[in-house]
Design an enzyme around this catalytic site. Structure first.
Site, mmCIF file in Angstrom:
data_model
loop_
_atom_site.group_PDB
_atom_site.id
_atom_site.type_symbol
_atom_site.label_atom_id
_atom_site.label_comp_id
_atom_site.label_asym_id
_atom_site.label_seq_id
_atom_site.Cartn_x
_atom_site.Cartn_y
_atom_site.Cartn_z
ATOM 1 N N ARG A 121 40.746 40.393 47.585
ATOM 2 C CA ARG A 121 41.527 39.503 46.722
ATOM 3 C C ARG A 121 42.280 40.290 45.654
ATOM 4 O O ARG A 121 43.430 39.966 45.312
ATOM 5 C CB ARG A 121 40.588 38.483 46.084
ATOM 6 C CG ARG A 121 41.270 37.411 45.248
ATOM 7 C CD ARG A 121 40.279 36.340 44.871
ATOM 8 N NE ARG A 121 40.743 35.556 43.742
ATOM 9 C CZ ARG A 121 40.030 35.289 42.652
ATOM 10 N NH1 ARG A 121 38.796 35.756 42.545
ATOM 11 N NH2 ARG A 121 40.523 34.565 41.681
ATOM 12 N N HIS A 125 46.260 39.997 45.159
ATOM 13 C CA HIS A 125 46.861 39.598 43.890
ATOM 14 C C HIS A 125 47.744 40.707 43.324
ATOM 15 O O HIS A 125 48.796 40.438 42.740
ATOM 16 C CB HIS A 125 45.769 39.237 42.885
ATOM 17 C CG HIS A 125 45.157 37.895 43.124
ATOM 18 N ND1 HIS A 125 44.445 37.214 42.156
ATOM 19 C CD2 HIS A 125 45.149 37.090 44.216
ATOM 20 C CE1 HIS A 125 44.028 36.055 42.651
ATOM 21 N NE2 HIS A 125 44.440 35.967 43.902
ATOM 22 N N ASN A 153 43.045 35.897 37.837
ATOM 23 C CA ASN A 153 42.369 37.188 37.954
ATOM 24 C C ASN A 153 41.107 37.310 37.109
ATOM 25 O O ASN A 153 40.413 38.320 37.184
ATOM 26 C CB ASN A 153 43.335 38.311 37.560
ATOM 27 C CG ASN A 153 44.525 38.406 38.483
ATOM 28 O OD1 ASN A 153 44.402 38.168 39.687
ATOM 29 N ND2 ASN A 153 45.683 38.741 37.945
ATOM 30 N N HIS A 251 39.671 34.208 53.614
ATOM 31 C CA HIS A 251 38.737 33.301 52.953
ATOM 32 C C HIS A 251 37.415 33.187 53.699
ATOM 33 O O HIS A 251 36.463 32.599 53.181
ATOM 34 C CB HIS A 251 39.369 31.911 52.802
ATOM 35 C CG HIS A 251 40.420 31.848 51.745
ATOM 36 N ND1 HIS A 251 41.173 30.725 51.484
ATOM 37 C CD2 HIS A 251 40.858 32.780 50.857
ATOM 38 C CE1 HIS A 251 42.019 30.967 50.503
ATOM 39 N NE2 HIS A 251 41.849 32.215 50.111
#
Length: 388
Positions: A121, A125, A153, A251
């Site tokens: 992740r 990001h 975040n 996910h």
């Protein structure tokens, strides 16, 4: 320029513009490697790099790549000195770099399995804000909040993990390997540790020097987005509908905090109460979440597996859950609202796992190349949390 080789950095001048380009230097005879050449590489990699060798980063072999200089220079874009990423960029500069990262991830992720999703992740990001330049790792300075201070975040907790890897790499070869490359490689290796695919990660990224909270808020796809918003967010980064579907598959090892989806359980239309749940969410699953996990609308600490029962294993279970209307986020449910996206999901669950592994890996390579800084752009940070 793709292939195996080494990244040598040398200043060149083209049309009066001084730039630094990475020259792709294939090993002599690489098309038919022998055991003796492998042995020589192994012996060389065990020898400490002298300061001059670190600076030159294998400059002695540059003559072998002279014919490729023109190609590298041609890759300089009008907007800045940008060469392409290559596989094996650190083969001569820091030959043990990828092995060090791989071994560290393999040793430590099994001890804290949820860190795998965090690393993945964090890379995702980071790439959506100013490209894959590790700007997400920078601390706030001068009173201005940084990307890591933005709400999307704040639940990331892999910063210390990356810092430890960086410290080990710096001892091996100071000032050579970027934080951006470490993050991209660690993300890949964390997927492998959880049973997912491996893929070749082209390297040669350089680190950014700017990190702004607002840019993270403006660019990172959110869990409440509908399909149109999600697709636009991906297309803004030159990623496709298929990339959206396949990267969402990450996910399968993810977790979510209740406050990122609790309105789907208690307040979807604004009326409030358990009866005001998102109709696109399986009612039985919603009831289970209210009873066992997110017991109030304001719970902002409880975490929930995005792929219940299988969140430590990189597999197809996430997609099966989405098809059962058990995706945790609105953005998960949104994948079923587009016919092409739904068809991709169905093709994945009806195919061997290797199909998903292949398309996921391909999309990760595309993600890792988003707006990268190379050549003379950015810097190689000594510490990932601060600019030099």
């Amino acid at each position: 320029m793709r292939g195996r080789g080494s990244g040598n950095q040398t200043p060149l001048t083209t049309r009066g513009l001084a730039v630094t380009v990475c020259i792709y230097s294939p090993e002599p005879g690489s098309e038919s490697r022998t055991s003796s050449s492998s042995r020589r590489e192994s012996e060389a990699s065990q020898q400490p790099l002298e300061p001059r060798e670190r600076r030159e980063c294998g400059m002695a072999r540059m003559a072998l790549a002279a014919a490729l200089v023109a190609v590298a220079v041609a890759g300089v874009l009008a907007g800045g000195a940008r060469a392409q990423l290559v596989e094996g960029f650190y083969a001569s500069c820091c030959p043990q770099a990828e092995k060090i990262i791989k071994n560290y991830v393999a040793e430590h992720v099994p001890r804290v399995p949820t860190i795998a999703a965090t690393l993945l992740r964090t890379h995702f990001h980071d790439c959506f804000v100013r490209g894959c330049d590790a700007s997400l790792l920078l601390n706030a300075t001068g009173g201005k909040e940084a990307e890591k201070d933005a709400a999307p975040n704040k639940t990331l907790r892999g910063f210390a993990f990356i810092d430890r890897i960086k410290a080990i790499i710096e001892k091996e070869c100071p000032g050579v390997v970027s934080c951006a490359d470490i993050l991209a490689l660690a993300a890949r290796d964390s997927v492998v540790v959880t049973g997912g695919p491996s893929w070749s990660v082209p390297t040669g990224r350089r680190d950014g020097t700017v990190s702004l909270k607002q840019e993270a808020l403006d660019n990172i796809p959110g869990p409440t987005m509908n399909f149109t918003q999600l697709l636009q967010s991906f297309q803004n980064k030159s990623l496709s509908l298929a990339d959206l579907v396949w990267l969402s598959g990450a996910h399968t090892i993810g977790i979510g905090h209740c406050n990122t989806f609790s309105e789907r359980l208690y307040n979807f239309t604004g009326r409030g109460g358990p009866g005001d749940a998102d109709p696109s969410l399986d009612p039985a699953y919603a009831d289970n979440l209210r009873r066992t996990k997110c017991k109030t609308l304001t719970d902002n600490t409880t975490i929930v597996e995005m792929d219940p029962g299988s969140f430590r294993t990189f597999d197809l279970s996430y997609y099966r859950g989405v098809l059962k209307r058990r995706g945790l986020f609105q953005s998960d449910a949104a994948l079923l609202t587009d016919p092409a996206a739904k068809a991709d999901i169905l093709s994945a669950v009806n195919s061997p796992p290797e199909f998903f592994f292949q398309v996921f890996a391909a999309s990760m390579v595309k993600l890792g190349a988003v707006e990268v800084k190379t050549g003379s752009e950015g810097e190689i940070r000594k510490h990932c949390a601060v600019v030099n």
